[in-house]
Design an enzyme around this catalytic site. Structure first.
Site, PDB file in Angstrom:
ATOM      1  N   CYS A   1       0.853  -1.191   0.000  1.00 28.97           N
ATOM      2  CA  CYS A   1       0.000   0.000   0.000  1.00 28.97           C
ATOM      3  C   CYS A   1       0.885   1.235   0.000  1.00 28.97           C
ATOM      4  CB  CYS A   1      -0.918   0.003   1.223  1.00 28.97           C
ATOM      5  SG  CYS A   1      -2.036   1.429   1.267  1.00 28.97           S
TER       6      CYS A   1
ATOM      7  N   HIS B   1      -8.554  -3.795  -3.407  1.00 31.66           N
ATOM      8  CA  HIS B   1      -7.714  -2.982  -2.531  1.00 31.66           C
ATOM      9  C   HIS B   1      -8.122  -1.513  -2.591  1.00 31.66           C
ATOM     10  CE1 HIS B   1      -3.592  -2.130  -0.710  1.00 31.66           C
ATOM     11  NE2 HIS B   1      -3.996  -0.917  -1.074  1.00 31.66           N
ATOM     12  N   GLU B   2      -8.343  -0.990  -3.813  1.00 33.27           N
ATOM     13  CA  GLU B   2      -8.688   0.428  -3.959  1.00 33.27           C
ATOM     14  C   GLU B   2     -10.117   0.714  -3.523  1.00 33.27           C
ATOM     15  OE1 GLU B   2      -6.244   2.257  -4.296  1.00 33.27           O
ATOM     16  OE2 GLU B   2      -4.944   0.580  -4.825  1.00 33.27           O
TER      17      GLU B   2
ATOM     18  N   HIS C   1     -10.170   1.241   0.116  1.00 31.40           N
ATOM     19  CA  HIS C   1      -9.724   2.575   0.533  1.00 31.40           C
ATOM     20  C   HIS C   1     -10.895   3.558   0.587  1.00 31.40           C
ATOM     21  CE1 HIS C   1      -5.463   2.691   1.185  1.00 31.40           C
ATOM     22  NE2 HIS C   1      -5.184   2.057   0.066  1.00 31.40           N
TER      23      HIS C   1
END
Length: 516
Positions: free
Chosen positions: A423, A465-466, A469
């Site tokens: 990250c 993953h994004e 966020h």
């Protein structure tokens, strides 16, 4: 780094005013400050708004967290001294010495910042218009510095050990379009990293008040060594302003990259509405940007990174996280990474969405110069300080980038696998975590059309993953119990791709499976 025209209000509670000013000087949100002080954000907000008086413990905690040198403690004690019926109050200033700037308008505000040989020189020129009924005889300016805006404790320690001094500032001020008269000035506040100064509209030739209906040019200049100046320059609109313009002038040999963010009372950070122009001349590069009629209380922050800066730690010797921070990536510990991002109202906010995407691409380009991403790369808008639900993914095969607006995972496969993820917001470690082998993501186009797209294997991992966020979730939150992140020094997969059996090789891009 911040240079602002400031105004004060005699009617405002001194402690509240000082508390708000010091929080702004340190560049801390209410949430971040509350965390440093050990108080909940809601209580900090109530004190700052005047709804709660704040206790002595609160005042002492604020003074320590903000490094105000006892100012907040004294203001808190003074609040109750002044409340006494026998307390003697200071006599009011004569009306002629107008302190408030409420009747002033800035016709043009030009800020120029030049960096050379380890020193920054800031020059401010403002054309003032007095639209009030009284002469203006002085003008308040503010200078504050913050070397490490993402690490207030580190900044506080720096300025405690080595305060910003008047000698190194070398402040000078002038009146008139051609620097016709040098102005006198007096100190209003003198702190370790924060100065407020009254520019007096007087000089050797006498007094020259700015009378109602008249205009005047004010200019002032000062220097700050690089050791005390962070890689950012903020302009705050505190008076009605018709044109605001900023320029940065850097040595081309440093290979600078520059980007900008705009915040206002109505919205969180967004990229500038127009691009920052650059012009190369000889061995210098000049970046310039301007806007007309900026909203009151809005703030425009330019940030930059030097790839070859001899006055800072060489990239080769810096920790990966330090490199990412220098490139404008919000780092772990910032409350922005734990908030759910604000959705874009599409298609009404399509222009804003395109600006966000442009800023993410620019940040990704900066990051790509510092690291090889064999597994592809992703970036979410909150990671560059923009509170919008937008994500960018660059596939490992170099194919077309994937942009997702307002995405959410609506379905996942039962089959999972474990892979290492890095990250950009805590790039000193890698996390081996499980993810589904396939995900279905609902998202929007700029025209508001909603789509559902399937992403498989490594691409699905990047997208997941994004999307995480955008909901305040970090990849380390998925670590199985008892497993810790792996220090980057022990990680052996840098630059390599994802590993999947050939029979389950993923498609290079997501597959649209539904549209409505």
């Amino acid at each position: 780094m911040n240079d602002e025209a400031a105004e004060t209000s005699a009617d405002q509670d001194e402690f509240v005013a000082e508390f708000r000013r010091w929080r702004e000087v340190r560049g801390l949100s209410r949430t971040a400050l509350g965390k440093l002080m050990g108080y909940h954000r809601s209580y900090v907000s109530k004190v700052e708004s005047g709804d709660e008086p704040g206790s002595a413990d609160f005042a002492y905690a604020a003074d320590s967290a903000l490094n105000s040198g006892g100012t907040l403690r004294r203001a808190w004690r003074g609040r109750y001294t002044d409340a006494s019926p026998v307390a003697k109050r200071p006599e009011p200033e004569p009306q002629l010495a107008t302190e408030a700037h409420g009747e002033l308008v800035v016709d043009h505000d030009q800020a120029d910042l030049v960096y050379d040989h380890g020193v920054y020189r800031a020059t401010m020129r403002r054309r003032l218009v007095n639209q009030g009924s009284q002469p203006v005889t002085r003008y308040l300016i503010r200078i504050s510095v913050d070397r490490y805006p993402d690490d207030p404790q580190r900044s506080n320690q720096l300025y405690r050990d080595d305060p910003l001094t008047w000698d190194e500032l070398g402040l000078r001020a002038w009146y008139g379009p051609d620097r016709d008269e040098e102005l006198r000035w007096t100190v209003q506040h003198d702190r370790d990293a924060f100065k407020e100064v009254w520019l007096l509209l007087s000089g050797e030739a006498g007094h020259f008040p700015l009378y109602p209906g008249r205009t005047a040019w004010i200019e002032y200049s000062y220097t700050v060594p690089v050791a005390k100046w962070g890689n950012w320059f903020r302009r705050a609109v505190r008076l009605p302003t018709r044109t605001l313009s900023v320029s940065l002038d850097f040595p081309t040999a440093l290979e600078p990259t520059v980007w900008g963010l705009h915040t206002s009372l109505a919205a969180e950070s967004l990229p500038f509405p127009t691009a920052i122009a650059d012009h190369h001349s000889g061995d210098r590069t000049r970046y310039s940007w301007s806007t007309d009629n900026p909203p009151l209380h809005s703030r425009y922050k330019l940030e930059w990174h030097f790839r070859h800066d001899p006055h800072t730690t060489p990239v080769a010797d810096a920790r990966p996280g330090e490199v990412m921070s220098a490139l404008g990536i919000v780092q772990d510990g910032d409350p922005a990474l734990r908030r759910e991002a604000t959705h874009l109202n599409l298609p009404e906010e399509a222009d804003d969405a395109q600006r966000v995407v442009a800023e993410m691409h620019a940040a990704a380009d900066r990051v790509a110069t510092a690291h090889t991403f064999g597994k592809g790369m992703g970036l979410a808008a909150p990671q560059i300080g923009i509170d919008r639900a937008a994500a960018l993914v660059r596939p490992p095969d170099g194919g077309e980038a994937i942009v997702l607006f307002n995405p959410r995972v609506i379905e996942t496969s039962a089959d999972t696998d474990e892979q290492y993820e890095g990250c950009l917001s805590f790039f000193d470690v890698r996390c081996r975590i499980p993810r589904p082998l396939a995900i279905h993501v609902e998202h929007q186009d700029l025209d508001g059309t909603r789509r559902i797209t399937r992403f498989d294997r490594g691409l699905g991992r990047l997208v997941a993953h994004e999307v995480d966020h955008l909901y305040g979730i970090l990849c380390r939150d998925h670590l199985p119990d008892g497993r810790e992140p792996t220090p980057v020094e022990q990680y052996r997969g840098t630059g390599s791709g994802w590993h999947y059996p050939a029979s389950t090789r993923e498609q290079p891009h997501g597959s649209a499976i539904d549209e409505s």
